[in-house]
Design a protein around this motif. Structure first.
Motif, PDB file in Angstrom:
ATOM      1  N   MET A   1      34.077  40.331  36.351  1.00  0.00           N
ATOM      2  CA  MET A   1      35.122  39.375  36.006  1.00  0.00           C
ATOM      3  C   MET A   1      36.329  40.077  35.377  1.00  0.00           C
ATOM      4  SD  MET A   1      34.408  36.404  37.095  1.00  0.00           S
ATOM      5  CE  MET A   1      35.310  35.209  36.113  1.00  0.00           C
ATOM      6  N   ARG A   2      36.073  41.135  34.654  1.00  0.00           N
ATOM      7  CA  ARG A   2      37.189  41.915  34.102  1.00  0.00           C
ATOM      8  C   ARG A   2      38.018  42.521  35.231  1.00  0.00           C
ATOM      9  NH1 ARG A   2      34.421  45.192  31.260  1.00  0.00           N
ATOM     10  NH2 ARG A   2      34.439  46.985  32.675  1.00  0.00           N
ATOM     11  N   GLU A   3      37.338  43.034  36.247  1.00  0.00           N
ATOM     12  CA  GLU A   3      38.054  43.623  37.382  1.00  0.00           C
ATOM     13  C   GLU A   3      38.810  42.563  38.183  1.00  0.00           C
ATOM     14  OE1 GLU A   3      35.030  45.786  39.499  1.00  0.00           O
ATOM     15  OE2 GLU A   3      35.434  47.628  38.377  1.00  0.00           O
ATOM     16  N   VAL A   4      38.254  41.365  38.278  1.00  0.00           N
ATOM     17  CA  VAL A   4      38.960  40.279  38.975  1.00  0.00           C
ATOM     18  C   VAL A   4      40.266  39.962  38.248  1.00  0.00           C
ATOM     19  CG1 VAL A   4      38.884  37.841  39.600  1.00  0.00           C
ATOM     20  CG2 VAL A   4      36.874  39.270  39.971  1.00  0.00           C
ATOM     21  N   GLY A   5      40.201  39.897  36.925  1.00  0.00           N
ATOM     22  CA  GLY A   5      41.414  39.666  36.148  1.00  0.00           C
ATOM     23  C   GLY A   5      42.439  40.759  36.356  1.00  0.00           C
ATOM     24  N   ASP A   6      41.967  42.002  36.430  1.00  0.00           N
ATOM     25  CA  ASP A   6      42.870  43.126  36.686  1.00  0.00           C
ATOM     26  C   ASP A   6      43.507  43.019  38.067  1.00  0.00           C
ATOM     27  OD1 ASP A   6      42.217  44.155  34.201  1.00  0.00           O
ATOM     28  OD2 ASP A   6      40.745  45.587  34.977  1.00  0.00           O
ATOM     29  N   ALA A   7      42.718  42.550  39.038  1.00  0.00           N
ATOM     30  CA  ALA A   7      43.225  42.420  40.405  1.00  0.00           C
ATOM     31  C   ALA A   7      44.310  41.343  40.490  1.00  0.00           C
ATOM     32  CB  ALA A   7      42.081  42.088  41.364  1.00  0.00           C
ATOM     33  N   VAL A   8      44.129  40.244  39.763  1.00  0.00           N
ATOM     34  CA  VAL A   8      45.137  39.181  39.756  1.00  0.00           C
ATOM     35  C   VAL A   8      46.477  39.736  39.282  1.00  0.00           C
ATOM     36  CG1 VAL A   8      45.826  37.026  38.638  1.00  0.00           C
ATOM     37  CG2 VAL A   8      43.482  37.290  39.494  1.00  0.00           C
ATOM     38  N   LYS A   9      46.436  40.567  38.255  1.00  0.00           N
ATOM     39  CA  LYS A   9      47.672  41.156  37.727  1.00  0.00           C
ATOM     40  C   LYS A   9      48.236  42.213  38.683  1.00  0.00           C
ATOM     41  CE  LYS A   9      46.230  40.473  32.916  1.00  0.00           C
ATOM     42  NZ  LYS A   9      45.837  41.164  31.661  1.00  0.00           N
ATOM     43  N   ALA A  10      47.378  43.087  39.173  1.00  0.00           N
ATOM     44  CA  ALA A  10      47.830  44.205  40.010  1.00  0.00           C
ATOM     45  C   ALA A  10      48.450  43.721  41.315  1.00  0.00           C
ATOM     46  CB  ALA A  10      46.673  45.158  40.293  1.00  0.00           C
ATOM     47  N   TYR A  11      47.890  42.664  41.882  1.00  0.00           N
ATOM     48  CA  TYR A  11      48.379  42.163  43.166  1.00  0.00           C
ATOM     49  C   TYR A  11      49.292  40.944  43.005  1.00  0.00           C
ATOM     50  CZ  TYR A  11      44.939  45.167  45.501  1.00  0.00           C
ATOM     51  OH  TYR A  11      44.211  46.254  45.963  1.00  0.00           O
TER      52      TYR A  11
ATOM     53  N   ASP B   1      40.579  46.709  49.119  1.00  0.00           N
ATOM     54  CA  ASP B   1      41.246  46.816  47.820  1.00  0.00           C
ATOM     55  C   ASP B   1      42.160  48.040  47.825  1.00  0.00           C
ATOM     56  OD1 ASP B   1      41.875  46.767  45.079  1.00  0.00           O
ATOM     57  OD2 ASP B   1      40.001  47.769  44.528  1.00  0.00           O
ATOM     58  N   PRO B   2      43.311  47.959  48.498  1.00  0.00           N
ATOM     59  CA  PRO B   2      44.159  49.148  48.665  1.00  0.00           C
ATOM     60  C   PRO B   2      44.668  49.759  47.362  1.00  0.00           C
ATOM     61  CG  PRO B   2      45.310  47.150  49.366  1.00  0.00           C
ATOM     62  CD  PRO B   2      43.878  46.780  49.186  1.00  0.00           C
ATOM     63  N   LYS B   3      44.726  48.986  46.295  1.00  0.00           N
ATOM     64  CA  LYS B   3      45.186  49.529  45.016  1.00  0.00           C
ATOM     65  C   LYS B   3      44.055  50.097  44.177  1.00  0.00           C
ATOM     66  CE  LYS B   3      49.396  46.766  44.653  1.00  0.00           C
ATOM     67  NZ  LYS B   3      50.253  45.925  43.784  1.00  0.00           N
ATOM     68  N   GLY B   4      42.839  49.997  44.655  1.00  0.00           N
ATOM     69  CA  GLY B   4      41.703  50.597  43.956  1.00  0.00           C
ATOM     70  C   GLY B   4      41.405  49.975  42.604  1.00  0.00           C
ATOM     71  N   VAL B   5      41.578  48.665  42.499  1.00  0.00           N
ATOM     72  CA  VAL B   5      41.289  47.979  41.239  1.00  0.00           C
ATOM     73  C   VAL B   5      39.784  47.895  41.003  1.00  0.00           C
ATOM     74  CG1 VAL B   5      41.509  45.807  39.953  1.00  0.00           C
ATOM     75  CG2 VAL B   5      43.409  46.636  41.362  1.00  0.00           C
ATOM     76  N   PHE B   6      39.035  47.574  42.048  1.00  0.00           N
ATOM     77  CA  PHE B   6      37.588  47.460  41.927  1.00  0.00           C
ATOM     78  C   PHE B   6      36.940  48.839  42.066  1.00  0.00           C
ATOM     79  CE2 PHE B   6      38.986  43.270  43.270  1.00  0.00           C
ATOM     80  CZ  PHE B   6      38.296  42.448  42.393  1.00  0.00           C
TER      81      PHE B   6
END
Length: 282
Positions: A147-157, A206-211
């Protein structure tokens, strides 16, 4: 004060000697989280150590902090963990006092998924289907690494989505309902899991490598354990449970078997593989 310090040092030495002696005498405490996939990897190793003549006590933990604390105190001799990403914070904190013994399995993956019929393949395409999803990403328990990574993905993308906390059971129910209705849904998932076997879904790229990339399950112990317990280390090093097999064990559990029944069924079916472990560990 000096006498007190000497006494403490003597007690510490006695504890370390006792810790090493216990394993050398043929007994070993094996630790794992009580998660389905963790136990699906750990319990075949427990059965193999028993096959090799060791007396084994299996200890389950509810969360990583307790597990690493027990390892530090010597309440368990070896612990199954994923130190590259899943428990990287604990590993970074204690790594000077710990050592990796061997890899037990490989391929842990987690991220965002959509049904296979949805016409996108990457996280950066999610905003293009936001109207079809209600602008929601269906999550699991709050506070988890995923869930922490999902939150990071929302911001990154810069995703135009709200992440919905909940439970794994609630997420599964919503995913199953959406699939039955051929609806579009975005949710969190991981591999190995019986869900990847049952549900027709796909991980989004995940092209930005968030996960985190694919991870390994490691056997870890306090530093110096391998040198003092070469037989146990060598036995554990031969045990490798393929990720597809871990998924099958968890699927059997979802279909009504207990973890012990599922592992026993896998063990009986894979005697050829277990036989190779036996040869390699001699």
């Amino acid at each position: 004060m000096k006498s007190f310090l000497k006494l403490c040092a003597s007690l510490m030495i006695l504890m370390l000697v006792a810790f090493g002696a216990r394993a050398e005498e043929g007994t070993v405490k094996v630790g794992s989280l009580a998660w389905e996939d963790q136990m699906a990897v750990a319990l075949p190793a427990v059965k193999f150590l028993q096959k090799q003549g060791y007396k084994v006590e299996f200890v389950k933990f509810s969360e990583w902090g307790i597990a690493f604390g027990a390892l530090q105190k010597g309440d368990v001799d070896v612990l199954l963990s994923s130190v590259d990403y899943l428990t990287s914070d604990y590993w970074a904190k204690y790594k000077n006092r710990l050592e990796k013994l061997s890899i037990a399995s490989y391929g842990i993956l987690q991220g965002l998924v959509v049904p296979s019929y949805v016409q996108i393949d990457s996280v950066d395409q999610l905003n293009g289907i936001v109207d079809k999803t209600g602008g929601k990403i269906i999550g699991i328990e709050p506070g988890s690494g995923l869930m922490r990574e999902v939150g990071d993905a929302v911001k990154a993308y810069d995703l135009k989505y709200q992440v919905i906390d909940g439970s794994t059971a609630a997420m599964v129910a919503q995913l199953q309902s959406a699939l039955e209705r051929k609806e579009t849904i975005v949710t969190t998932l991981w591999q190995p899991s019986w869900m990847m076997q049952k549900f027709d879904v796909k991980f989004l790229k995940d092209p930005k490598g968030v996960f985190a990339p694919s991870q390994a399950y490691y056997w870890i112990a306090n530093k110096g354990f391998a040198a003092k317990n070469e037989g146990i280390r060598q036995s554990l090093a031969t045990v490798y449970v393929p990720l597809d097999d871990v998924t099958q064990i968890t699927a059997d559990m979802n279909n009504g078997k207990t973890i012990d029944q599922a592992v026993d069924a896998w063990w009986e079916k894979n005697q050829k593989l277990v036989g190779k472990w036996s040869v390699m560990s001699k």
